[in-house]
Design an enzyme around this catalytic site. Sequence first.
Site: not given
Lengths: 509, 538
Positions: A81, A170, A194
């Site tokens: 990420k 996210s 997330s």
Amino acid sequence: MLSLTLREAISKLKDGSLSAAELCEKCVTRAKRVQELNFIVTENFSQSQKEAVHSARLWSEYVSGRHNEWRKFGGIPFAIKDNFCTKDIRTTCASHILNNYVPPYTATVVQKLQDAGGVIIGKTNMDEFAMGAGSTDSIFGPVRNPWNYKFAQSGREHDKINDWHIAGGSSGGSAVAVATGASFGAFGSDTGGSTRNPAAYCGVVGFKSTYGRLSRHGLIPLVNSLDVPGIFAKSVDDASLLFNAVAGHDTRDSTTVTDSMDTFTLPDDISVKHLHIGIPKEYHAPGMSPCVLEAWRRAADLFDRVGAKVSEVSLPHTQFSIICYSVLCCAEVASNMSRYDGIEYGHRAKNEDSTEELYAATRHEGFNDVVRGRILAGNFFLLKRNYDNFFLKAQKVRRLIAEDFRQVFGGGVDILLTPTTLTEAPTYSWFTEVDNRTRAEEQDVFTQPINLAGVPAITVPASLSQSGLPIGLQFIGPNFHDKEVLTVAKWFEQQTNFKRLDLSHLDKS
Amino acid sequence: MAAPMKICRFRSCAIYSRIKSKPKHSHLYKHCRHNSTQENWKGVIGLEIHAQINTKSKLFSASSTAFGAPTNTQVSIFDAALPGTLPVLNGECVRAGVKTAIALNSKINKVSKFDRKHYFYADLPQGYQITQQRQPLAVGGEVEYILIDQNNRYVTKTARITQLQLEQDSGRSLHDEEGRQSLIDLNRAGIGLMEIVTEPDFENGIDCSSFVREVQLMMRQLQVCLGSFREGALRVDANISVHKPSEPLGVRSEVKNLGSLKDLRNAVDFEIKRQKSVLKNGGTVINETRTFDSESGKTIPMRDKERLQDYRFMPEPNLPPLYLYDNSTAAQSRDQNTTNIDEEIQNMPPLPRDVRNKLINDYNLSLRNVYVLVNEDKGVTFFNEVMKYSNSPPNFIANFIVNDLLGVFNANDIKIRNSPISPDILAEIVDIKESGYSTVAYCSQLVELYLKQDITERPKTVVDNNGWRQIVDTETLKPVCVKILKENPKLVKKYFKGKEDKALSSLLMKALNETQMKGHPVLMKKIFTELLEEEKQK
């Protein structure tokens, strides 16, 4: 080859039946084929392939007996990420403010992965500064869920596709990287769900370990006291492998626990009949789709059938979680974001008339509305006159929520079973009807109390909905019972026999 | 006795006119005097001392703290607030804080916490400073210090401590007004500071600077802060207000970043004067942050800090609470680098106060001598060394060092710690003076001589070789005195007229000059008196 799990790939690399270079090559090709899902924001293809070739040489030396040592993840591609700092690879948090930021150091968990031979094929898309639950608020555009997605033949045409399902957020990009087979595992971050939310929407395993087990050094924070590096994997075993490879005390993160952690391997033969599975009644929330409720009920029956004790339990303060989270989150966001002033690094506005104007312009240009909104709210909560009424109260509520979990686990419950999300992955058009804040509040309802309590939780794909979208269920355990959570999750996985997304048809074209 | 002031200075005083008409009514004068002190505004000052902690690395990072390194070369990724970096507490800084807290007689909190204090400034990379606001390392305490009061007397006073906290230093900004740019040096950013906050126990500038000097000496003794004001290792903020005694405290202003004891003294006194005049003219003092301009000697408002700041304090989420242990709990500590308070108490070196008390108790030295010796770096050591070699009484030695030696040293900008005169040489000079082997004037010359030249002979030999011995036999001195009397009939007349003291001292001066300052003054005075009294009889 890409349908292999991480565990299977390692054993094939070890016996020489698989080439690390080829494996990486295949992943890169797959990543390119599914590029339109917009899940990678910075590619690292050629570098990862170079490293994989090097790993392949090491593997062949091992296989031929010239070397006794082997690196667990030698040459295996992973996705990271874009809020984990990676030396020499741009790290943006999907924000203008860090659009051209290249960190001079690597996050501890990423470094450990690389030390074990893992290669990074790219940095994945996300909501700006991990604020969101859909991976739709990124300067690079939204991430698309590969399930039920009609891949276009050319890169241009997909713009005409009116609608598709969101990947969740996210950490949507990392979920997609694993779901599509472009990587054998990925890191996300999990502050309120997330990692688990996109994992559930994309039909992969998403694990948030106990707070303090994984180092946050190098993870660009959202809410320091809630953030945990999240692990995406194709299977529970894979998640366990990754967790064991990167967990442990880090002198650079004072919030990691200092006790030594015994590494573990999950057994294949698992019995759950001695376990007490708790079903929190507060998780029967309004808005839950029938297929999620059905999956949840079936899972409870499954445990019941093999002799586990399944009973309803109560986490009475769950209802206050969202409001508590939004106060704590905004306050820490306001504080954490104050370092982005354009002086030392990152975007700097042209307006240099005065320091104040430079700051204002830099931060206005650098952050999106969601981030700025949370900063504003957070600063309001932290004002001297509001501190006791908002921040302090929220901290007290947080303690009550953590206490709920402690009491349930203290009362004999081993594992809690809940849905991960209210529904299957919603469509992009529906999701963007309302603002980020509203969506985040409804999306995180089952995942966020877990962060407030700090306990470990994992989402495992349970089944497909009628429309063919994955549904995830969540297992929650007491603090530092990461192994138990993973073990129960693995047993459940064995029973469900969930079919992972197969995109091998894309390779043929 | 000076004649009492004839009229009351306070024209607002109701009986002013009556005094004016009857100036001899001293009881009325007294009344007015009493009233006038009631009218007087009194300064009330509280201090915040920021002391850089003497450790190799910074409070939360491994960067060096060495002073004077090239710009931005001692900056870790944490110091520059790169995203994703986390603070790691330096155990040595904690130990320094604990030592200081013990010396300040503070109550040490077994559990203390760190907070973030938010404000935007270009040399504050994180946008906040990590400090200890809500639960500091130590609270309470008091410090005894020596103060030179308005009558030039040395007195001891005690000030109370509010709290001691650990916090990060900021970087440094350099503003180029012409080029309209600011340059930032982050070498200092993140160095550990101890902030010592006092109660509003001070009255004026000298009071403040005497206290800070004591704390500085204390920290030096403990080796927890070696840096000087000049290096910026010590900075003081003063919260200053004035009020009339018996009335509540007035509105205060804060003068920030005072970089020397002299600045502190002057800034406080200026600010008190300024506030008094504002109030006397019917104005109000506003709560503001000011800065001191040492060139003009004035405090001026700081432009960027005009408005009251809300620092939006928040607990630092990346640092667990700081636990301290004592002998009874040390076993519970899981971390190896923790501080055991009892051990630190046991290992305390003698503090300046202890050293002073010992000198007073052992040698009965005057408070002034003790103050000066303790204040001088290595002053007490030097005194003790001289004591070993000298036969003179301790107070005589102390007087010599404080008056004669330091007088010459200060004039030549020399510190006792690098004294070119060894203690045994000085001891001999002291003894020469004490025994009257040579005179006061030549003893001073001896000091100068040893200071400026490399002399291998002992002082006594130098005295002998130069013929600097004091003349103590009446046979030699009497003719000199007779000669002086003969040459100064006016002074003799003056003596006879009753102005004996004045005449005698003038005569003595002349006689001393006649003997090249070698004559024994007391003896010569005696001879003069005898001769003059004889003359008188006639």
